[in-house]
Design a protein around this motif. Sequence first.
Motif, mmCIF file in Angstrom:
data_model
loop_
_atom_site.group_PDB
_atom_site.id
_atom_site.type_symbol
_atom_site.label_atom_id
_atom_site.label_comp_id
_atom_site.label_asym_id
_atom_site.label_seq_id
_atom_site.Cartn_x
_atom_site.Cartn_y
_atom_site.Cartn_z
ATOM 1 N N UNK A 14 -13.116 -16.582 -39.594
ATOM 2 C CA UNK A 14 -12.519 -15.307 -39.185
ATOM 3 C C UNK A 14 -13.404 -14.136 -39.597
ATOM 4 N N UNK A 15 -14.057 -14.255 -40.752
ATOM 5 C CA UNK A 15 -15.001 -13.208 -41.162
ATOM 6 C C UNK A 15 -16.167 -13.139 -40.180
ATOM 7 N N UNK A 16 -16.590 -14.295 -39.671
ATOM 8 C CA UNK A 16 -17.644 -14.310 -38.660
ATOM 9 C C UNK A 16 -17.200 -13.638 -37.375
ATOM 10 N N UNK A 17 -15.960 -13.895 -36.955
ATOM 11 C CA UNK A 17 -15.428 -13.233 -35.763
ATOM 12 C C UNK A 17 -15.372 -11.729 -35.969
ATOM 13 N N UNK A 18 -14.948 -11.320 -37.156
ATOM 14 C CA UNK A 18 -14.905 -9.888 -37.488
ATOM 15 C C UNK A 18 -16.285 -9.253 -37.342
ATOM 16 N N UNK A 19 -17.305 -9.886 -37.907
ATOM 17 C CA UNK A 19 -18.651 -9.337 -37.827
ATOM 18 C C UNK A 19 -19.184 -9.340 -36.398
ATOM 19 N N UNK B 268 -9.707 -0.557 -35.995
ATOM 20 C CA UNK B 268 -8.533 -1.357 -35.622
ATOM 21 C C UNK B 268 -8.872 -2.845 -35.684
ATOM 22 N N UNK B 269 -9.973 -3.234 -35.036
ATOM 23 C CA UNK B 269 -10.388 -4.637 -35.047
ATOM 24 C C UNK B 269 -10.676 -5.112 -36.464
ATOM 25 N N UNK B 270 -11.375 -4.282 -37.228
ATOM 26 C CA UNK B 270 -11.789 -4.669 -38.572
ATOM 27 C C UNK B 270 -10.583 -4.882 -39.484
ATOM 28 N N UNK B 271 -9.665 -3.922 -39.500
ATOM 29 C CA UNK B 271 -8.495 -4.039 -40.380
ATOM 30 C C UNK B 271 -7.606 -5.218 -39.977
ATOM 31 N N UNK B 272 -7.432 -5.403 -38.667
ATOM 32 C CA UNK B 272 -6.574 -6.493 -38.197
ATOM 33 C C UNK B 272 -7.167 -7.853 -38.535
ATOM 34 N N UNK B 273 -8.451 -8.048 -38.223
ATOM 35 C CA UNK B 273 -9.080 -9.349 -38.478
ATOM 36 C C UNK B 273 -9.203 -9.628 -39.970
ATOM 37 N N UNK B 274 -9.469 -8.595 -40.777
ATOM 38 C CA UNK B 274 -9.544 -8.801 -42.224
ATOM 39 C C UNK B 274 -8.189 -9.192 -42.796
ATOM 40 N N UNK C 250 -25.542 -8.201 -25.466
ATOM 41 C CA UNK C 250 -24.588 -7.999 -26.561
ATOM 42 C C UNK C 250 -24.287 -9.316 -27.264
ATOM 43 N N UNK C 251 -24.089 -10.386 -26.494
ATOM 44 C CA UNK C 251 -23.789 -11.697 -27.087
ATOM 45 C C UNK C 251 -24.958 -12.174 -27.954
ATOM 46 N N UNK C 252 -26.185 -12.034 -27.450
ATOM 47 C CA UNK C 252 -27.356 -12.465 -28.224
ATOM 48 C C UNK C 252 -27.432 -11.706 -29.550
ATOM 49 N N UNK C 253 -27.123 -10.417 -29.499
ATOM 50 C CA UNK C 253 -27.187 -9.585 -30.700
ATOM 51 C C UNK C 253 -26.060 -9.913 -31.679
ATOM 52 N N UNK C 254 -24.871 -10.261 -31.152
ATOM 53 C CA UNK C 254 -23.680 -10.373 -32.002
ATOM 54 C C UNK C 254 -23.359 -11.789 -32.458
#
Length: 296
Positions: A221-226, A275-281, A170-174
Amino acid sequence: MPGFLCKFPAFSDASVRAARKVIDDGFKSLVRSYINAIDALVQPLQWFLNDLERLFVNSPWPFVLIVMLGVVYFGSRNIKITIGTAVSMFAIGLMGLWNDTMVTLAMVTVCTLIAVLIGIPIGILMARSDRVQAFVNPILDVMQTMPSFVYLIPVVMIFGIGKVPGLIAVVIYAIPPMIRLTNLGIRLVDKEVLEAADAFGSSGWQKLRNVQMPLALPTIMAGINQTIMMSLAMVVVASMVGVGGLGKNVLQAINNQFFTVGFLNGFALVAIAIIFDRTSQAYGRRLQKHSEVIHG
């Protein structure tokens, strides 16, 4: 038409099989030689993931929900997103998916932390050196275009079946978005601001810490979101190698053609992703406005 134009010349099947055998046997032999060192290296990841998973699963659900709503509200400062989170988590609990959701949240949390800890330093190095960027970019291109299932092959050969191999896959992919957007954010910092920092006698480390990183934070932060979104997307694939949670349920639903089970678990994954997407954005937008007020 001549026959040699109809069929592309290729190596014989025997030579291809021989080459594959040499490579596969060599890789397996290398893994067997260093298996003890590899196990010792990843053991802390196993402990951390297991402890976090037990914390999420065994804690009283009202406590977990209150903490989660607090984090969402602190990040978004939006009551609508907070209420939506509460409704979604109640729906997940009523469907009997609370524990599986907590397992998935633990996995995504650990994957995101690892991606951030590895990705930000690499992104900083890329931003400070064109040579490093030229070297790393093709690797990131391969990581982002390689089919996600392919990551599981070397990971399973090295680490076997279990949670840690799934976590590493998962880490390699993300991680590529984390690296790319950290690099981009730092490179987009206004040169006039950097010249002003130089005029005040700032060292390279002081410029990075006090100027570049704060101004690049919205992009980071956009990178963390993705990274979070890609981690959630990869959880289902990683369930093939022993990762539990909602991904395992979706995989079982596919194998047994259980439409309702697959839909409900898919809904839970979508709810978490939103939830993650809206919060981080929302948090990223707040950082952007704060940065514009300070430096605008």
